[in-house]
Design a protein around this motif. Structure first.
Motif, PDB file in Angstrom:
ATOM      1  N   MET A   1       0.848  -1.198   0.000  1.00  0.00           N
ATOM      2  CA  MET A   1       0.000   0.000   0.000  1.00  0.00           C
ATOM      3  C   MET A   1       0.877   1.240   0.000  1.00  0.00           C
ATOM      4  SD  MET A   1      -2.814   1.258   2.779  1.00  0.00           S
ATOM      5  CE  MET A   1      -1.530   1.762   3.918  1.00  0.00           C
ATOM      6  N   GLN A   2       0.699   2.116  -1.001  1.00  0.00           N
ATOM      7  CA  GLN A   2       1.573   3.281  -1.119  1.00  0.00           C
ATOM      8  C   GLN A   2       0.811   4.557  -1.442  1.00  0.00           C
ATOM      9  OE1 GLN A   2       4.769   3.193  -0.395  1.00  0.00           O
ATOM     10  NE2 GLN A   2       5.086   5.373  -0.807  1.00  0.00           N
ATOM     11  N   ARG A   3      -0.240   4.462  -2.246  1.00  0.00           N
ATOM     12  CA  ARG A   3      -0.915   5.658  -2.742  1.00  0.00           C
ATOM     13  C   ARG A   3      -2.291   5.799  -2.079  1.00  0.00           C
ATOM     14  NH1 ARG A   3       1.353   7.434  -7.604  1.00  0.00           N
ATOM     15  NH2 ARG A   3      -0.636   7.996  -8.558  1.00  0.00           N
ATOM     16  N   ILE A   4      -2.494   6.957  -1.438  1.00  0.00           N
ATOM     17  CA  ILE A   4      -3.691   7.167  -0.622  1.00  0.00           C
ATOM     18  C   ILE A   4      -4.477   8.359  -1.151  1.00  0.00           C
ATOM     19  CG2 ILE A   4      -4.552   7.688   1.697  1.00  0.00           C
ATOM     20  CD1 ILE A   4      -1.960   6.446   2.792  1.00  0.00           C
ATOM     21  N   LEU A   5      -5.756   8.152  -1.400  1.00  0.00           N
ATOM     22  CA  LEU A   5      -6.670   9.246  -1.707  1.00  0.00           C
ATOM     23  C   LEU A   5      -7.328   9.639  -0.386  1.00  0.00           C
ATOM     24  CD1 LEU A   5      -9.208   9.275  -4.686  1.00  0.00           C
ATOM     25  CD2 LEU A   5      -9.350  10.742  -2.700  1.00  0.00           C
ATOM     26  N   PHE A   6      -7.085  10.855   0.062  1.00  0.00           N
ATOM     27  CA  PHE A   6      -7.476  11.290   1.408  1.00  0.00           C
ATOM     28  C   PHE A   6      -8.616  12.297   1.298  1.00  0.00           C
ATOM     29  CE2 PHE A   6      -5.616  11.577   5.831  1.00  0.00           C
ATOM     30  CZ  PHE A   6      -6.659  12.305   6.377  1.00  0.00           C
ATOM     31  N   LEU A   7      -9.791  11.922   1.785  1.00  0.00           N
ATOM     32  CA  LEU A   7     -10.983  12.769   1.740  1.00  0.00           C
ATOM     33  C   LEU A   7     -11.251  13.350   3.124  1.00  0.00           C
ATOM     34  CD1 LEU A   7     -13.554  13.854   0.359  1.00  0.00           C
ATOM     35  CD2 LEU A   7     -14.632  11.638   0.799  1.00  0.00           C
ATOM     36  N   ILE A  85      -4.770   4.157  -7.136  1.00  0.00           N
ATOM     37  CA  ILE A  85      -4.980   4.292  -5.700  1.00  0.00           C
ATOM     38  C   ILE A  85      -5.001   2.919  -5.010  1.00  0.00           C
ATOM     39  CG2 ILE A  85      -6.678   4.996  -3.950  1.00  0.00           C
ATOM     40  CD1 ILE A  85      -5.176   7.307  -5.222  1.00  0.00           C
ATOM     41  N   ASP A  86      -4.347   2.850  -3.843  1.00  0.00           N
ATOM     42  CA  ASP A  86      -4.391   1.640  -3.025  1.00  0.00           C
ATOM     43  C   ASP A  86      -5.405   1.744  -1.892  1.00  0.00           C
ATOM     44  OD1 ASP A  86      -2.139   0.351  -4.356  1.00  0.00           O
ATOM     45  OD2 ASP A  86      -0.901   1.872  -3.381  1.00  0.00           O
ATOM     46  N   LEU A  87      -5.576   2.967  -1.379  1.00  0.00           N
ATOM     47  CA  LEU A  87      -6.409   3.172  -0.197  1.00  0.00           C
ATOM     48  C   LEU A  87      -7.169   4.482  -0.305  1.00  0.00           C
ATOM     49  CD1 LEU A  87      -7.202   2.531   2.839  1.00  0.00           C
ATOM     50  CD2 LEU A  87      -5.162   3.824   3.477  1.00  0.00           C
ATOM     51  N   ILE A  88      -8.447   4.472   0.057  1.00  0.00           N
ATOM     52  CA  ILE A  88      -9.229   5.704   0.204  1.00  0.00           C
ATOM     53  C   ILE A  88      -9.478   5.900   1.695  1.00  0.00           C
ATOM     54  CG2 ILE A  88     -11.372   6.911  -0.356  1.00  0.00           C
ATOM     55  CD1 ILE A  88     -11.602   5.165  -2.848  1.00  0.00           C
ATOM     56  N   TRP A  89      -8.968   7.007   2.208  1.00  0.00           N
ATOM     57  CA  TRP A  89      -9.077   7.338   3.637  1.00  0.00           C
ATOM     58  C   TRP A  89     -10.134   8.431   3.778  1.00  0.00           C
ATOM     59  CZ3 TRP A  89      -5.977   5.592   7.869  1.00  0.00           C
ATOM     60  CH2 TRP A  89      -6.157   6.293   9.067  1.00  0.00           C
ATOM     61  N   CYS A  90     -11.226   8.154   4.484  1.00  0.00           N
ATOM     62  CA  CYS A  90     -12.360   9.081   4.595  1.00  0.00           C
ATOM     63  C   CYS A  90     -12.499   9.579   6.028  1.00  0.00           C
ATOM     64  CB  CYS A  90     -13.650   8.390   4.173  1.00  0.00           C
ATOM     65  SG  CYS A  90     -13.604   7.689   2.510  1.00  0.00           S
ATOM     66  N   GLU A  91     -12.413  10.895   6.222  1.00  0.00           N
ATOM     67  CA  GLU A  91     -12.559  11.475   7.557  1.00  0.00           C
ATOM     68  C   GLU A  91     -13.915  12.168   7.672  1.00  0.00           C
ATOM     69  OE1 GLU A  91      -9.372  13.302   9.571  1.00  0.00           O
ATOM     70  OE2 GLU A  91      -8.166  11.494   9.269  1.00  0.00           O
ATOM     71  N   LYS A  92     -14.888  11.425   8.159  1.00  0.00           N
ATOM     72  CA  LYS A  92     -16.247  11.902   8.432  1.00  0.00           C
ATOM     73  C   LYS A  92     -16.870  12.673   7.264  1.00  0.00           C
ATOM     74  CE  LYS A  92     -19.092  13.860  12.124  1.00  0.00           C
ATOM     75  NZ  LYS A  92     -19.144  14.755  13.305  1.00  0.00           N
ATOM     76  N   LYS A 106     -16.933  -2.261  -6.635  1.00  0.00           N
ATOM     77  CA  LYS A 106     -17.221  -3.188  -7.734  1.00  0.00           C
ATOM     78  C   LYS A 106     -16.207  -3.039  -8.864  1.00  0.00           C
ATOM     79  CE  LYS A 106     -20.942  -4.516 -10.922  1.00  0.00           C
ATOM     80  NZ  LYS A 106     -22.335  -4.226 -11.359  1.00  0.00           N
ATOM     81  N   THR A 107     -15.774  -1.789  -9.110  1.00  0.00           N
ATOM     82  CA  THR A 107     -14.891  -1.519 -10.244  1.00  0.00           C
ATOM     83  C   THR A 107     -13.426  -1.753  -9.912  1.00  0.00           C
ATOM     84  OG1 THR A 107     -16.496   0.195 -10.885  1.00  0.00           O
ATOM     85  CG2 THR A 107     -14.374   0.189 -12.033  1.00  0.00           C
ATOM     86  N   TYR A 108     -13.044  -1.442  -8.670  1.00  0.00           N
ATOM     87  CA  TYR A 108     -11.641  -1.563  -8.252  1.00  0.00           C
ATOM     88  C   TYR A 108     -11.591  -2.424  -6.995  1.00  0.00           C
ATOM     89  CZ  TYR A 108     -11.094   2.428 -11.383  1.00  0.00           C
ATOM     90  OH  TYR A 108     -11.112   3.271 -12.470  1.00  0.00           O
ATOM     91  N   LYS A 109     -11.568  -3.720  -7.191  1.00  0.00           N
ATOM     92  CA  LYS A 109     -11.692  -4.645  -6.058  1.00  0.00           C
ATOM     93  C   LYS A 109     -10.504  -4.615  -5.111  1.00  0.00           C
ATOM     94  CE  LYS A 109     -14.852  -7.937  -8.251  1.00  0.00           C
ATOM     95  NZ  LYS A 109     -15.252  -7.022  -9.315  1.00  0.00           N
ATOM     96  N   SER A 110      -9.343  -4.149  -5.553  1.00  0.00           N
ATOM     97  CA  SER A 110      -8.149  -4.156  -4.702  1.00  0.00           C
ATOM     98  C   SER A 110      -8.065  -2.936  -3.787  1.00  0.00           C
ATOM     99  CB  SER A 110      -6.888  -4.216  -5.563  1.00  0.00           C
ATOM    100  OG  SER A 110      -6.777  -3.041  -6.368  1.00  0.00           O
ATOM    101  N   ILE A 111      -8.868  -1.905  -4.059  1.00  0.00           N
ATOM    102  CA  ILE A 111      -8.808  -0.681  -3.252  1.00  0.00           C
ATOM    103  C   ILE A 111      -9.468  -0.916  -1.895  1.00  0.00           C
ATOM    104  CG2 ILE A 111      -9.606   1.705  -3.043  1.00  0.00           C
ATOM    105  CD1 ILE A 111      -9.316   2.028  -6.005  1.00  0.00           C
ATOM    106  N   LYS A 112      -8.757  -0.533  -0.832  1.00  0.00           N
ATOM    107  CA  LYS A 112      -9.324  -0.556   0.502  1.00  0.00           C
ATOM    108  C   LYS A 112      -9.944   0.809   0.802  1.00  0.00           C
ATOM    109  CE  LYS A 112      -7.811  -4.698   1.609  1.00  0.00           C
ATOM    110  NZ  LYS A 112      -8.748  -5.832   1.844  1.00  0.00           N
TER     111      LYS A 112
END
Length: 351
Positions: A1-7, A85-92, A106-112
């Motif tokens: 895991m290296q690339r994070i989309l941070f919301l 993206i490897d991970l989507i991090w959602c803060e509230k 459904k589209t990107y099964k490997s993304i956490k």
């Protein structure tokens, strides 16, 4: 895991911003997406703010259907398509739809996809209907409320995996400062509190003032309190370096907990000791686990204001003991890994 989309809320005075910075320090590639206007964060382009009356925004929020003013659902999908993206991090993100997360899953099964909040997300005032429907699509829900992990709380609402994590401090912001005499004069107090108004907090502070203790208060909502010769009500918050200056310049920093969130610890629980400042906090099971009473912090029973008063009086006249406890709390923060960097390492271990 290296690339994070941070919301999250990417304004630079937020703890969200502190976690983004810590993730970058830990070697992750972080791509921020803000769901509120960003004034001071370079490199982020926000969607044009919709010209909607504030009263309408509040009505939708209160009803549990917050408006997606920045097209977060649409732009999250666009960014996922454009980035590896490897991970989507959602803060509230209460406006984030279950349909958006379902599509990504459904589209990107490997993304956490994970959810994080410092609030009590089992409490109805923190919910939105979108949040409740989205819960099953998060791989992990991180919470700073230990009781949220109970089977009859977040798991009963649909959360698949709930992980408790303690609060944290920012090593760049919360640190000991060597203040000038001018700074000490501007920020100092014998007893101080930083935080918003709550009735219980006001009652305890007024109790101290009525018993001859001068208390300086920083935060919003205190306009409702009547003037008192023992109170200095700044009626404004203290952020970032000013926040740290206040903690460093105050002999006794009070740490009250937020009752509406059922707090057993709060952000100040870590931030005050991390500044090598003396903390006098409400006695809870979690505070007692995090800091040794009388050596790393001091505590009082919330139902015994006389204990609060007695400890304030004692430590105002015992400088060496007060300074030794402040030093002990600071060393505990470093030794036990209470920083955002350490907390994130712990959270990532579950992924």
């Amino acid at each position: 895991m290296q690339r994070i989309l941070f919301l999250g809320d990417m304004n630079f005075m937020t703890r969200t911003f502190q976690r983004v910075r810590a993730m970058c320090d830990l070697g992750y590639d972080v791509f921020p997406l803000s769901y509120v206007p960003v004034s001071y964060y370079p490199g982020i382009t926000t969607i044009s703010y919709a010209m909607i009356p504030q009263v309408a925004i509040k009505i939708f929020h209160k009803s549990g259907y917050p408006l997606d003013l920045f097209c977060i659902n649409q732009n999250l999908i666009k960014m996922v398509h454009a980035l590896d993206i490897d991970l989507i991090w959602c803060e509230k993100p209460l406006m984030l739809r279950a349909s958006t997360l379902k599509y990504i899953k459904k589209t990107y099964k490997s993304i956490k996809i994970v959810f994080y909040s410092e609030d009590d997300m089992y409490a109805r005032h923190n919910w939105s209907h979108y949040f409740l429907k989205s819960l099953p699509y998060y791989d992990i829900v991180y919470t700073t409320k230990s009781y949220n992990c109970n089977p009859d709380e977040l798991p009963s609402l649909g959360a698949r995996k709930v992980v408790f994590v303690d609060k944290a401090f920012c090593k760049y912001t919360h640190r000991p400062l060597r203040l000038t005499e001018e700074e000490k004069q501007k920020w100092s107090a014998d007893v101080g509190f930083i935080g918003s108004y709550e009735r219980d907090r006001a009652d305890k502070i007024l109790y101290l003032a009525n018993n001859g203790i001068k208390v300086r208060v920083w935060g919003i909502g205190w306009e409702c309190m009547h003037s008192h010769p023992g109170l200095i009500l700044e009626k404004k918050p203290a952020y970032l370096t000013d926040y740290t200056r206040v903690l460093n310049a105050t002999k006794i920093n009070l740490c009250f907990l937020r009752k509406i969130n059922r707090d057993l610890q709060t952000d100040r629980s870590m931030e005050i000791p991390a500044c090598r400042a003396f903390m006098l906090a409400e006695r809870t099971s979690e505070h007692l686990r995090l800091f040794e009473e009388g050596k790393e912090a001091e505590f009082f029973d919330i139902d015994k204001p006389e204990e609060l008063l007695a400890k304030v009086r004692y430590y105002l006249t015992h400088d060496k003991e007060r300074e030794a406890i402040a030093r002990g709390g600071y060393e505990r923060c470093l030794r036990s890994g209470y920083s955002h960097h350490d907390r994130l390492k712990y959270m990532f271990s579950f992924l």
